[in-house]
Design a protein around this motif. Structure first.
Motif, PDB file in Angstrom:
ATOM      1  N   PRO A 131       0.830  -1.217   0.000  1.00 62.13           N
ATOM      2  CA  PRO A 131       0.000   0.000   0.000  1.00 62.13           C
ATOM      3  C   PRO A 131       0.857   1.257   0.000  1.00 62.13           C
ATOM      4  O   PRO A 131       2.025   1.235   0.398  1.00 62.13           O
ATOM      5  CB  PRO A 131      -0.805  -0.131   1.293  1.00 62.13           C
ATOM      6  N   VAL A 132       0.248   2.371  -0.433  1.00 59.02           N
ATOM      7  CA  VAL A 132       0.952   3.649  -0.348  1.00 59.02           C
ATOM      8  C   VAL A 132       0.697   4.330   0.990  1.00 59.02           C
ATOM      9  O   VAL A 132       1.456   5.212   1.390  1.00 59.02           O
ATOM     10  CB  VAL A 132       0.554   4.601  -1.497  1.00 59.02           C
ATOM     11  N   GLY A 133      -0.404   3.974   1.679  1.00 60.71           N
ATOM     12  CA  GLY A 133      -0.710   4.571   2.979  1.00 60.71           C
ATOM     13  C   GLY A 133      -2.052   5.248   3.006  1.00 60.71           C
ATOM     14  O   GLY A 133      -3.096   4.601   2.914  1.00 60.71           O
ATOM     15  N   VAL A 134      -2.029   6.568   3.096  1.00 62.75           N
ATOM     16  CA  VAL A 134      -3.259   7.363   3.142  1.00 62.75           C
ATOM     17  C   VAL A 134      -3.358   8.171   1.848  1.00 62.75           C
ATOM     18  O   VAL A 134      -2.466   8.950   1.528  1.00 62.75           O
ATOM     19  CB  VAL A 134      -3.295   8.305   4.357  1.00 62.75           C
ATOM     20  N   VAL A 135      -4.464   7.980   1.131  1.00 64.85           N
ATOM     21  CA  VAL A 135      -4.696   8.663  -0.136  1.00 64.85           C
ATOM     22  C   VAL A 135      -5.657   9.829   0.094  1.00 64.85           C
ATOM     23  O   VAL A 135      -6.696   9.664   0.751  1.00 64.85           O
ATOM     24  CB  VAL A 135      -5.299   7.706  -1.179  1.00 64.85           C
ATOM     25  N   GLY A 136      -5.315  10.988  -0.431  1.00 61.58           N
ATOM     26  CA  GLY A 136      -6.211  12.140  -0.383  1.00 61.58           C
ATOM     27  C   GLY A 136      -6.778  12.403  -1.761  1.00 61.58           C
ATOM     28  O   GLY A 136      -6.048  12.385  -2.749  1.00 61.58           O
ATOM     29  N   VAL A 137      -8.087  12.644  -1.849  1.00 62.82           N
ATOM     30  CA  VAL A 137      -8.753  12.769  -3.139  1.00 62.82           C
ATOM     31  C   VAL A 137      -9.550  14.072  -3.209  1.00 62.82           C
ATOM     32  O   VAL A 137     -10.376  14.350  -2.326  1.00 62.82           O
ATOM     33  CB  VAL A 137      -9.693  11.572  -3.392  1.00 62.82           C
ATOM     34  N   ILE A 138      -9.303  14.847  -4.252  1.00 59.12           N
ATOM     35  CA  ILE A 138     -10.096  16.040  -4.540  1.00 59.12           C
ATOM     36  C   ILE A 138     -11.274  15.626  -5.414  1.00 59.12           C
ATOM     37  O   ILE A 138     -11.082  15.049  -6.481  1.00 59.12           O
ATOM     38  CB  ILE A 138      -9.260  17.106  -5.271  1.00 59.12           C
ATOM     39  N   VAL A 139     -12.494  15.924  -4.967  1.00 49.30           N
ATOM     40  CA  VAL A 139     -13.710  15.469  -5.653  1.00 49.30           C
ATOM     41  C   VAL A 139     -14.394  16.659  -6.327  1.00 49.30           C
ATOM     42  O   VAL A 139     -14.717  17.640  -5.662  1.00 49.30           O
ATOM     43  CB  VAL A 139     -14.683  14.805  -4.653  1.00 49.30           C
TER      44      VAL A 139
ATOM     45  N   LEU B 270      -3.745  17.904   1.320  1.00 48.96           N
ATOM     46  CA  LEU B 270      -2.777  17.627   0.266  1.00 48.96           C
ATOM     47  C   LEU B 270      -1.375  17.450   0.835  1.00 48.96           C
ATOM     48  O   LEU B 270      -0.578  16.650   0.331  1.00 48.96           O
ATOM     49  CB  LEU B 270      -2.770  18.766  -0.762  1.00 48.96           C
ATOM     50  N   GLN B 271      -1.059  18.196   1.865  1.00 49.95           N
ATOM     51  CA  GLN B 271       0.291  18.173   2.417  1.00 49.95           C
ATOM     52  C   GLN B 271       0.527  17.041   3.414  1.00 49.95           C
ATOM     53  O   GLN B 271       1.665  16.616   3.613  1.00 49.95           O
ATOM     54  CB  GLN B 271       0.594  19.519   3.084  1.00 49.95           C
ATOM     55  N   GLN B 272      -0.542  16.518   4.018  1.00 57.98           N
ATOM     56  CA  GLN B 272      -0.360  15.539   5.091  1.00 57.98           C
ATOM     57  C   GLN B 272      -0.562  14.093   4.662  1.00 57.98           C
ATOM     58  O   GLN B 272      -0.147  13.175   5.377  1.00 57.98           O
ATOM     59  CB  GLN B 272      -1.298  15.865   6.258  1.00 57.98           C
ATOM     60  N   VAL B 273      -1.200  13.842   3.514  1.00 59.96           N
ATOM     61  CA  VAL B 273      -1.414  12.461   3.080  1.00 59.96           C
ATOM     62  C   VAL B 273      -0.187  11.949   2.332  1.00 59.96           C
ATOM     63  O   VAL B 273       0.784  12.669   2.128  1.00 59.96           O
ATOM     64  CB  VAL B 273      -2.679  12.353   2.197  1.00 59.96           C
ATOM     65  N   ASP B 274      -0.236  10.681   1.911  1.00 56.88           N
ATOM     66  CA  ASP B 274       0.899  10.056   1.238  1.00 56.88           C
ATOM     67  C   ASP B 274       0.802  10.103  -0.283  1.00 56.88           C
ATOM     68  O   ASP B 274       1.811   9.992  -0.983  1.00 56.88           O
ATOM     69  CB  ASP B 274       1.019   8.589   1.675  1.00 56.88           C
ATOM     70  N   LEU B 275      -0.410  10.228  -0.805  1.00 59.54           N
ATOM     71  CA  LEU B 275      -0.642  10.276  -2.243  1.00 59.54           C
ATOM     72  C   LEU B 275      -1.901  11.087  -2.492  1.00 59.54           C
ATOM     73  O   LEU B 275      -2.871  10.975  -1.733  1.00 59.54           O
ATOM     74  CB  LEU B 275      -0.828   8.860  -2.808  1.00 59.54           C
TER      75      LEU B 275
ATOM     76  N   ILE C  85      -8.998   9.701   2.324  1.00 62.37           N
ATOM     77  CA  ILE C  85      -9.681  10.888   2.834  1.00 62.37           C
ATOM     78  C   ILE C  85     -10.184  11.682   1.632  1.00 62.37           C
ATOM     79  O   ILE C  85      -9.410  12.012   0.731  1.00 62.37           O
ATOM     80  CB  ILE C  85      -8.763  11.757   3.704  1.00 62.37           C
ATOM     81  N   LEU C  86     -11.470  11.985   1.614  1.00 63.76           N
ATOM     82  CA  LEU C  86     -12.108  12.678   0.506  1.00 63.76           C
ATOM     83  C   LEU C  86     -12.249  14.164   0.811  1.00 63.76           C
ATOM     84  O   LEU C  86     -12.596  14.539   1.936  1.00 63.76           O
ATOM     85  CB  LEU C  86     -13.486  12.081   0.230  1.00 63.76           C
TER      86      LEU C  86
END
Length: 468
Positions: A106-114, A186-191, A138-139
């Motif tokens: 896994p990459v870890g925690v993914v952040g997604v802009i919706v 955006l700055q705190q997630v892994d991807l 995290i969305l």
């Protein structure tokens, strides 16, 4: 320095996500696959899909309910097809001849802009890809799309509870979502995976976090002299009108060669399109753009809304499926040559096929490089020719463009709502963003029989040719 409120809020979400992800990382492949199926059922269940689709249209004012139901269902089911039987846990590939073993991580925690255009389909697509690779997600929904995203999250959590998976695998930023909150995520997630406006994509790319973004859409299609005109007109209508043109893959321009131009316009008329005259085009242009920006009153709205906003009163016009405007110019001075996200299709007349390619390239150089180009043709060679010459990552052949570009049951592209546009569009990937982009791979490397080469093996022909 004291942490800001936004930093603290996001840090808490990320902390919980990491804790859940560490637990999830211990799951076997069958356990992971059950979590994916559970999360997907939150939307595939017909009653849930219907409610979420209605809520999405109500809160954003974009698209129409039935098409969103169809989109949510097909995009989710298609992605599940792509993910079925795919290994993402443990050894996922082995090449004995090269002494390589690949292990999925896994990459870890993914952040997604919706984006607001797809406040349900996009978060579900990203969630399934992330979970398949044992990540947490995290969305960051758009403010207008937050209510339906929140409801989707509640439904996903109920299904995660059913299979005993941690709820914190799937979270979203707290309401009201602000730019400051999104930037912190955006700055705190892994991807980061960013879909939507180019402002969102640029923010993701400059966050310091690895990011997959998408380029600007401005799809054009060529109709050549060999095409089945009736079928081409119907396919373009199906695609352009789907969900009131919310998709970045909806056709914005069609280039028709002169030999079939008049016949193609007749087929568009039969398919439900209406060609505006010069005065109507000017009034529509004045209504659609204010100070260079698209008027939200026409974005993804029915034709009747466009006619009302522009004061177009021709009898029967408001009942047509879409509007056509003829254009010869390309660039900022010709706004109809760009992306419109509305039920307006720009029509160009090309002298011949070579001229059609020239016009398509001009349009893409103005807006949409890297995304995709469509062609309706019976010529078996022209699609590959376009692939050699036009700066796009996808050539869509004889298909409704918005259905085909993001993956379809009758083509080989992976189902996705995020189309990478390569270096032409300022993106790191030229693929449809899919599960492989949510995974790290560890390679175990063993020795093999040496494959050494000499200088003469490499340079022998070169030295002979130039007598070195």
């Amino acid at each position: 320095m004291t942490a800001s409120k936004e930093q603290s809020q996001v840090a808490e979400l990320v902390r919980r996500a990491r804790e859940a992800q560490r637990q999830f990382e211990t799951y076997s492949q069958p356990q992971v696959d059950e979590v994916v199926i559970a999360a997907a059922w939150a939307l595939i269940k017909p009653q849930n899909n219907a409610r979420l689709s209605a809520l999405a249209v109500e809160e954003t004012g974009l698209g129409n309910v039935q098409d969103k139901v169809t989109k949510n269902h097909r995009k989710t089911l298609g992605l599940l097809r792509d993910l079925q039987s795919v290994r993402t846990v443990g050894v996922i590939g082995e090449d004995r001849a090269r002494g390589l073993v690949e292990i999925g991580r896994p990459v870890g925690v993914v952040g997604v802009i919706v984006p607001s255009t797809n406040p349900v389909a996009t978060p579900m697509n990203n969630t399934l890809n992330a979970l398949k690779c044992r990540n947490a997600i995290i969305l960051a929904p758009s403010p207008k799309g937050q209510p339906s995203c929140t409801r989707l999250l509640e439904l996903i959590h109920a299904e995660l509870d059913r299979v005993g998976a941690p709820r914190d695998l799937v979270q979203q930023l707290p309401a009201p979502v602000s730019k400051a909150l999104s930037q912190e995520m955006l700055q705190q997630v892994d991807l980061v995976v960013a879909t939507g406006s180019q402002n969102n994509v640029r923010a993701a790319y400059t966050s310091g976090t690895p990011a997959f973004g998408v380029g600007a859409g401005n799809v054009t299609v060529i109709v050549d002299e060999t095409a089945d005109l009736a079928l081409a007109a119907e396919r373009i209508r199906q695609s352009k009108t789907f969900d009131n043109a919310t998709s970045c893959s909806s056709e914005n321009s069609v280039i028709v060669v002169d030999a079939v131009y008049d016949a193609m316009l007749r087929e568009f008329d039969r398919a439900g399109a209406a060609l505006l005259n010069a005065d109507e085009k000017q009034r529509l242009q004045a209504a659609m753009w204010h100070d260079g920006h698209l008027n939200r009153e026409v974005l993804a709205k029915p034709v009747a809304n466009l006619c009302r906003v522009a004061g177009l009163e021709r009898e029967g016009l408001a009942q047509r499926a879409m509007l056509l405007v003829e254009e010869t110019d390309v660039g900022p001075q010709a706004p109809f040559s760009g992306e419109k996200m509305s039920l307006v299709l720009t029509v160009y007349r090309a002298r011949d096929y070579a001229d059609a390619k020239r016009i398509a390239t001009r349009i893409l150089d103005f807006q949409g490089r890297g995304h995709s180009l469509g062609i309706h043709t019976r010529d078996p060679h022209r699609p590959e020719e376009l692939g050699q010459e036009i700066p796009v990552c996808r050539i869509i052949v004889n298909q409704p463009h918005c259905f085909a570009t993001g993956g379809s049951f009758d083509n080989g592209l992976p189902f996705s709502l995020s189309m990478g546009c390569g270096s032409w569009g300022g993106n790191i990937t030229d693929e449809n963003v899919h599960y492989k982009h949510y995974m790290n791979i560890t390679r175990v490397v063993r020795t093999i029989a040496p494959r050494e080469v000499s200088v003469d093996d490499i340079f022998g022909d070169y030295k002979k040719r130039y007598q070195l």
